[in-house]
Scaffold this active site. Structure first.
Site, PDB file in Angstrom:
ATOM      1  N   HIS A  54       0.719  -1.230  -0.020  1.00  0.00           N
ATOM      2  CA  HIS A  54      -0.011  -0.051  -0.056  1.00  0.00           C
ATOM      3  C   HIS A  54       0.977   1.209   0.174  1.00  0.00           C
ATOM      4  O   HIS A  54       2.146   0.928   0.256  1.00  0.00           O
ATOM      5  CB  HIS A  54      -0.860  -0.028   1.116  1.00  0.00           C
ATOM      6  CG  HIS A  54      -0.273  -0.057   2.479  1.00  0.00           C
ATOM      7  ND1 HIS A  54       0.404   0.863   3.224  1.00  0.00           N
ATOM      8  CD2 HIS A  54      -0.059  -1.019   3.410  1.00  0.00           C
ATOM      9  CE1 HIS A  54       0.915   0.659   4.325  1.00  0.00           C
ATOM     10  NE2 HIS A  54       0.688  -0.743   4.389  1.00  0.00           N
TER      11      HIS A  54
HETATM   12  P1  TYD Z   1      -1.798  -2.544   7.482  1.00  0.00           P
HETATM   13  O1  TYD Z   1      -1.109  -1.151   7.698  1.00  0.00           O
HETATM   14  O2  TYD Z   1      -2.142  -2.838   6.188  1.00  0.00           O
HETATM   15  O3  TYD Z   1      -0.341  -3.597   7.652  1.00  0.00           O
HETATM   16  P2  TYD Z   1       0.749  -3.917   6.987  1.00  0.00           P
HETATM   17  O4  TYD Z   1       1.258  -2.893   6.028  1.00  0.00           O
HETATM   18  O5  TYD Z   1       1.930  -4.299   7.810  1.00  0.00           O
HETATM   19  O6  TYD Z   1       0.727  -5.135   6.120  1.00  0.00           O
HETATM   20  O7  TYD Z   1      -2.354  -2.810   8.665  1.00  0.00           O
HETATM   21  C1  TYD Z   1      -3.168  -4.245   8.813  1.00  0.00           C
HETATM   22  C2  TYD Z   1      -4.373  -3.970   9.759  1.00  0.00           C
HETATM   23  O8  TYD Z   1      -3.940  -3.609  10.973  1.00  0.00           O
HETATM   24  C3  TYD Z   1      -5.389  -3.144   9.075  1.00  0.00           C
HETATM   25  O9  TYD Z   1      -6.642  -3.790   9.382  1.00  0.00           O
HETATM   26  C4  TYD Z   1      -5.387  -2.034   9.983  1.00  0.00           C
HETATM   27  C5  TYD Z   1      -4.861  -2.323  11.308  1.00  0.00           C
HETATM   28  N1  TYD Z   1      -4.174  -1.314  11.943  1.00  0.00           N
HETATM   29  C6  TYD Z   1      -4.377  -0.424  12.952  1.00  0.00           C
HETATM   30  O10 TYD Z   1      -5.766  -0.666  13.265  1.00  0.00           O
HETATM   31  N2  TYD Z   1      -3.660   0.284  13.335  1.00  0.00           N
HETATM   32  C7  TYD Z   1      -2.544   0.933  12.991  1.00  0.00           C
HETATM   33  O11 TYD Z   1      -1.805   1.701  13.703  1.00  0.00           O
HETATM   34  C8  TYD Z   1      -1.992   0.072  11.806  1.00  0.00           C
HETATM   35  C9  TYD Z   1      -0.444   0.219  11.398  1.00  0.00           C
HETATM   36  C10 TYD Z   1      -2.799  -1.119  11.423  1.00  0.00           C
END
Ligand code: TYD
Length: 138
Positions: A54
């Site tokens: 992302h």
């Molecule tokens: P995401 O940022 O997509 O993780 P990565 O980049 O590590 O694969 O986040 C994964 C899930 O966690 C998504 O459902 C949102 C949640 N999340 C939060 O609730 N708070 C946060 O600060 C972060 C970073 C993620």
């Protein structure tokens, strides 16, 4: 201004060393170019798993390998580069509108993120085609 992977640099963080170990302090606007509003960390990533996939519209981040190692693949829609992080006193600065993938996590890796804003799902771009369209319009 168009986002560029060339602005995303590995920053050499302070390291206070003595015979009993090291401390790396990170102060907003002093050691990194933004105020820190949120801290989170990824851990227990299963072997072979990739994360990320992302970009953000406004968020600035510093990504640190607090333990172990992993690779960060950065993409500004035109160019890509892969940065390997494996030392707790180095951090990768990632600006808005940079697509990132996180891969090759070592066993026991801890990926620490210092972030400029609290969590906001509206700040994410999770579709790569939408990312390419958006960056070309910047
Ligand atoms: P995401 O940022 O997509 O993780 P990565 O980049 O590590 O694969 O986040 C994964 C899930 O966690 C998504 O459902 C949102 C949640 N999340 C939060 O609730 N708070 C946060 O600060 C972060 C970073 C993620």
């Amino acid at each position: 201004m168009k986002a560029s992977i060339h602005v995303c640099e590995v920053l050499d963080l302070p390291k206070i060393h003595n015979r009993a170990g090291n401390i790396t302090p990170i102060q907003g606007q002093i050691d990194i170019p933004f105020d820190i509003e949120r801290v989170y960390y990824l851990y227990d990533v299963p072997s072979g798993e990739t994360r990320g996939g992302h970009a953000h519209k406004n968020l600035h981040q510093l990504i640190v390998a607090a333990s172990g190692s992993f690779d960060v693949v950065l993409d500004d829609g035109k160019e890509q580069k892969t940065i390997s992080l494996n030392r707790p006193n180095f951090g990768l600065y990632v600006t808005p509108y940079i697509w990132r993938e996180l891969e090759n996590f070592s066993s026991g890796a801890v990926l620490l993120v210092l972030a400029s804003m609290n969590y906001d799902e509206m700040d994410y771009i999770r579709d790569y085609q939408e990312f390419l369209t958006t960056t070309n319009e910047l």
